[in-house]
Design a protein around this motif. Structure first.
Motif, PDB file in Angstrom:
ATOM      1  N   ASP A  89     -53.504  -2.434  28.100  1.00  0.00           N
ATOM      2  CA  ASP A  89     -52.445  -2.787  27.169  1.00  0.00           C
ATOM      3  C   ASP A  89     -51.281  -1.825  27.284  1.00  0.00           C
ATOM      4  O   ASP A  89     -50.148  -2.160  27.010  1.00  0.00           O
ATOM      5  CB  ASP A  89     -52.974  -2.724  25.720  1.00  0.00           C
ATOM      6  CG  ASP A  89     -53.604  -4.046  25.313  1.00  0.00           C
ATOM      7  OD1 ASP A  89     -53.542  -4.971  26.127  1.00  0.00           O
ATOM      8  OD2 ASP A  89     -54.137  -4.121  24.196  1.00  0.00           O
ATOM      9  N   SER A 115     -59.841  -6.174  17.031  1.00  0.00           N
ATOM     10  CA  SER A 115     -58.911  -6.754  18.006  1.00  0.00           C
ATOM     11  C   SER A 115     -58.198  -7.960  17.397  1.00  0.00           C
ATOM     12  O   SER A 115     -58.683  -8.555  16.443  1.00  0.00           O
ATOM     13  CB  SER A 115     -59.653  -7.198  19.278  1.00  0.00           C
ATOM     14  OG  SER A 115     -60.227  -6.097  19.941  1.00  0.00           O
ATOM     15  N   THR A 116     -57.054  -8.310  17.968  1.00  0.00           N
ATOM     16  CA  THR A 116     -56.274  -9.452  17.491  1.00  0.00           C
ATOM     17  C   THR A 116     -55.983 -10.391  18.650  1.00  0.00           C
ATOM     18  O   THR A 116     -55.383  -9.976  19.652  1.00  0.00           O
ATOM     19  CB  THR A 116     -54.932  -8.985  16.880  1.00  0.00           C
ATOM     20  OG1 THR A 116     -55.176  -8.085  15.801  1.00  0.00           O
ATOM     21  CG2 THR A 116     -54.135 -10.187  16.370  1.00  0.00           C
ATOM     22  N   SER A 132     -55.100  -8.288  21.824  1.00  0.00           N
ATOM     23  CA  SER A 132     -54.577  -6.959  21.549  1.00  0.00           C
ATOM     24  C   SER A 132     -55.683  -6.111  20.944  1.00  0.00           C
ATOM     25  O   SER A 132     -56.217  -6.425  19.891  1.00  0.00           O
ATOM     26  CB  SER A 132     -53.390  -7.067  20.576  1.00  0.00           C
ATOM     27  OG  SER A 132     -52.860  -5.788  20.304  1.00  0.00           O
ATOM     28  N   SER A 167     -59.397  -4.324  25.235  1.00  0.00           N
ATOM     29  CA  SER A 167     -59.010  -5.606  25.817  1.00  0.00           C
ATOM     30  C   SER A 167     -58.768  -5.520  27.315  1.00  0.00           C
ATOM     31  O   SER A 167     -58.144  -4.581  27.813  1.00  0.00           O
ATOM     32  CB  SER A 167     -57.728  -6.122  25.139  1.00  0.00           C
ATOM     33  OG  SER A 167     -57.261  -7.285  25.784  1.00  0.00           O
ATOM     34  N   PRO A 184     -54.593  -8.146  28.202  1.00  0.00           N
ATOM     35  CA  PRO A 184     -53.468  -7.747  27.347  1.00  0.00           C
ATOM     36  C   PRO A 184     -52.472  -8.878  27.147  1.00  0.00           C
ATOM     37  O   PRO A 184     -52.351  -9.776  27.971  1.00  0.00           O
ATOM     38  CB  PRO A 184     -52.832  -6.582  28.115  1.00  0.00           C
ATOM     39  CG  PRO A 184     -53.251  -6.791  29.529  1.00  0.00           C
ATOM     40  CD  PRO A 184     -54.634  -7.371  29.448  1.00  0.00           C
ATOM     41  N   VAL A 185     -51.772  -8.828  26.027  1.00  0.00           N
ATOM     42  CA  VAL A 185     -50.809  -9.873  25.677  1.00  0.00           C
ATOM     43  C   VAL A 185     -49.665  -9.908  26.684  1.00  0.00           C
ATOM     44  O   VAL A 185     -49.039  -8.888  26.979  1.00  0.00           O
ATOM     45  CB  VAL A 185     -50.245  -9.639  24.261  1.00  0.00           C
ATOM     46  CG1 VAL A 185     -49.259 -10.743  23.900  1.00  0.00           C
ATOM     47  CG2 VAL A 185     -51.393  -9.606  23.248  1.00  0.00           C
ATOM     48  N   LYS A 215     -47.695  -0.612  22.906  1.00  0.00           N
ATOM     49  CA  LYS A 215     -49.120  -0.342  22.754  1.00  0.00           C
ATOM     50  C   LYS A 215     -49.777  -1.524  22.045  1.00  0.00           C
ATOM     51  O   LYS A 215     -49.135  -2.266  21.313  1.00  0.00           O
ATOM     52  CB  LYS A 215     -49.342   0.929  21.926  1.00  0.00           C
ATOM     53  CG  LYS A 215     -48.674   2.164  22.486  1.00  0.00           C
ATOM     54  CD  LYS A 215     -49.516   2.783  23.570  1.00  0.00           C
ATOM     55  CE  LYS A 215     -48.910   4.125  24.012  1.00  0.00           C
ATOM     56  NZ  LYS A 215     -49.680   4.728  25.107  1.00  0.00           N
ATOM     57  N   SER A 216     -51.086  -1.675  22.223  1.00  0.00           N
ATOM     58  CA  SER A 216     -51.805  -2.809  21.642  1.00  0.00           C
ATOM     59  C   SER A 216     -51.718  -2.843  20.125  1.00  0.00           C
ATOM     60  O   SER A 216     -51.575  -3.915  19.524  1.00  0.00           O
ATOM     61  CB  SER A 216     -53.271  -2.793  22.076  1.00  0.00           C
ATOM     62  OG  SER A 216     -53.913  -1.621  21.609  1.00  0.00           O
ATOM     63  N   ASP A 217     -51.790  -1.672  19.461  1.00  0.00           N
ATOM     64  CA  ASP A 217     -51.739  -1.676  18.006  1.00  0.00           C
ATOM     65  C   ASP A 217     -50.367  -2.088  17.490  1.00  0.00           C
ATOM     66  O   ASP A 217     -50.236  -2.701  16.423  1.00  0.00           O
ATOM     67  CB  ASP A 217     -52.145  -0.311  17.436  1.00  0.00           C
ATOM     68  CG  ASP A 217     -51.289   0.834  17.975  1.00  0.00           C
ATOM     69  OD1 ASP A 217     -50.556   0.623  18.964  1.00  0.00           O
ATOM     70  OD2 ASP A 217     -51.353   1.935  17.394  1.00  0.00           O
ATOM     71  N   ILE A 246     -48.394  -4.318  18.999  1.00  0.00           N
ATOM     72  CA  ILE A 246     -48.356  -5.770  19.157  1.00  0.00           C
ATOM     73  C   ILE A 246     -49.136  -6.446  18.033  1.00  0.00           C
ATOM     74  O   ILE A 246     -48.682  -7.419  17.423  1.00  0.00           O
ATOM     75  CB  ILE A 246     -48.939  -6.184  20.516  1.00  0.00           C
ATOM     76  CG1 ILE A 246     -48.059  -5.659  21.661  1.00  0.00           C
ATOM     77  CG2 ILE A 246     -49.056  -7.699  20.600  1.00  0.00           C
ATOM     78  CD1 ILE A 246     -46.674  -6.259  21.694  1.00  0.00           C
ATOM     79  N   SER A 247     -50.328  -5.949  17.727  1.00  0.00           N
ATOM     80  CA  SER A 247     -51.149  -6.522  16.667  1.00  0.00           C
ATOM     81  C   SER A 247     -50.417  -6.479  15.329  1.00  0.00           C
ATOM     82  O   SER A 247     -50.393  -7.465  14.579  1.00  0.00           O
ATOM     83  CB  SER A 247     -52.470  -5.748  16.528  1.00  0.00           C
ATOM     84  OG  SER A 247     -53.252  -5.887  17.696  1.00  0.00           O
TER      85      SER A 247
END
Length: 287
Positions: free
Chosen positions: A77, A187-188, A221, A225, A228-229, A269-271, A273-274
């Motif tokens: 991510d 996760s989302t 996300s 993961s 990744p988005v 970062k993934s967080d 995006i979530s």
């Protein structure tokens, strides 16, 4: 209506056209958006076509994007009521909102009661692309509800079983989801379609063919993961028919692009995006 999402999935079949015997559509004016009454929007999915999976027949074309995405390699991510006819105000800017007021009605979370004219057909196509590309398509109950709302009764009946087979436990697992379409704790799962514009390709009173140009997001996300988005650019073309006071999809097809040159903004970062997906609601789309 995935409208889909992906960054740049360049598989062998990229650029190919996927036909679904149940929809078609298009429009000419600029698109206007309005915030919905409290519900976050949905979206369509990234696509990297996989020949072995896209051969599944009878499924909605937006699923093709998710199938391709599910076959992607891993990554980090960190890297990665009807209105009346109306023409727009003369002399308005190219990006100005035009046409009649967006619909007031909703069937569940999906707008309904579109105008019985070209503008209404475009509005219907844009909003249906959003619904068909949403994360709700990955759970059986909500998927059936979307199909029954977006498609004509005959088309929905033909699609229901093939869709259920396509969204198999194995397929969902490749996206990081459990057999019921739920994301792991912490996760989302993100699937959101964002129409950019619509174009009417054909219109004859009770039938319309509308193309929806869209960008989309798809992926999981979360810290662990492997999907990744990512984003994608697609054009979804829907054949619509006027039935029981509203537009319904009878068949559809999808093609790649037009896609702009990627920007130089670093991936979040993934967080981040979530959090963004949770905090930013979607739109009701109208001409």
């Amino acid at each position: 209506m995935s409208p889909g999402d992906e960054h740049d999935y360049r598989g062998k079949d990229q650029g190919s056209r996927v036909d679904d015997p149940y929809s078609t559509l298009g429009g000419t004016r600029q698109t206007r958006t309005r915030l919905p009454d409290g519900d976050p929007g949905n979206a369509r999915r990234p696509v990297r076509n996989s020949r072995s999976l896209v051969t599944i027949t009878g499924i909605v074309v937006l699923l093709v994007a998710a199938i391709a995405f599910a076959n992607r390699g891993g990554g980090s991510d960190d890297d990665a009521s009807p209105g009346t006819k109306s023409s727009g105000a003369a002399g308005s800017a190219p990006t100005a909102a035009t046409g009649t007021k967006p619909v007031e009605g909703k069937n569940g979370t999906i707008p309904s009661g579109f105008a019985h004219d070209e503008q209404g057909a475009q509005s219907a196509a844009a909003n249906y692309a959003v619904a068909l590309g949403s994360a709700e398509m990955f759970t059986k109950e909500s998927r059936h509800r979307i199909l029954d709302t977006v498609y004509s009764p005959t088309a929905a009946d033909k699609l229901r079983s093939p869709q259920d087979r396509a969204y198999s436990a194995e397929f969902l697992s490749r996206l990081g989801l459990d057999p019921d379409g739920n994301a792991p704790q912490g996760s989302t799962f993100i699937s959101r379609t964002v129409p950019v514009g619509t174009k009417v390709l054909a219109f004859d009173d009770d039938t319309a063919k509308v193309a929806v140009w869209y960008t989309g997001l798809l992926g999981m996300s979360g810290e662990d993961s492997t999907k990744p988005v990512s984003t994608t650019w697609k054009t979804w073309t829907a054949q619509l028919s006027w039935s029981d006071g509203d537009w319904k999809v009878t068949s559809a097809s999808e093609s790649d692009g037009p896609a702009p040159v990627p920007g130089d903004v670093a991936a979040s970062k993934s967080d981040t995006i979530s959090k963004a997906v949770e905090e930013y609601g979607g739109f009701t789309y109208a001409r």
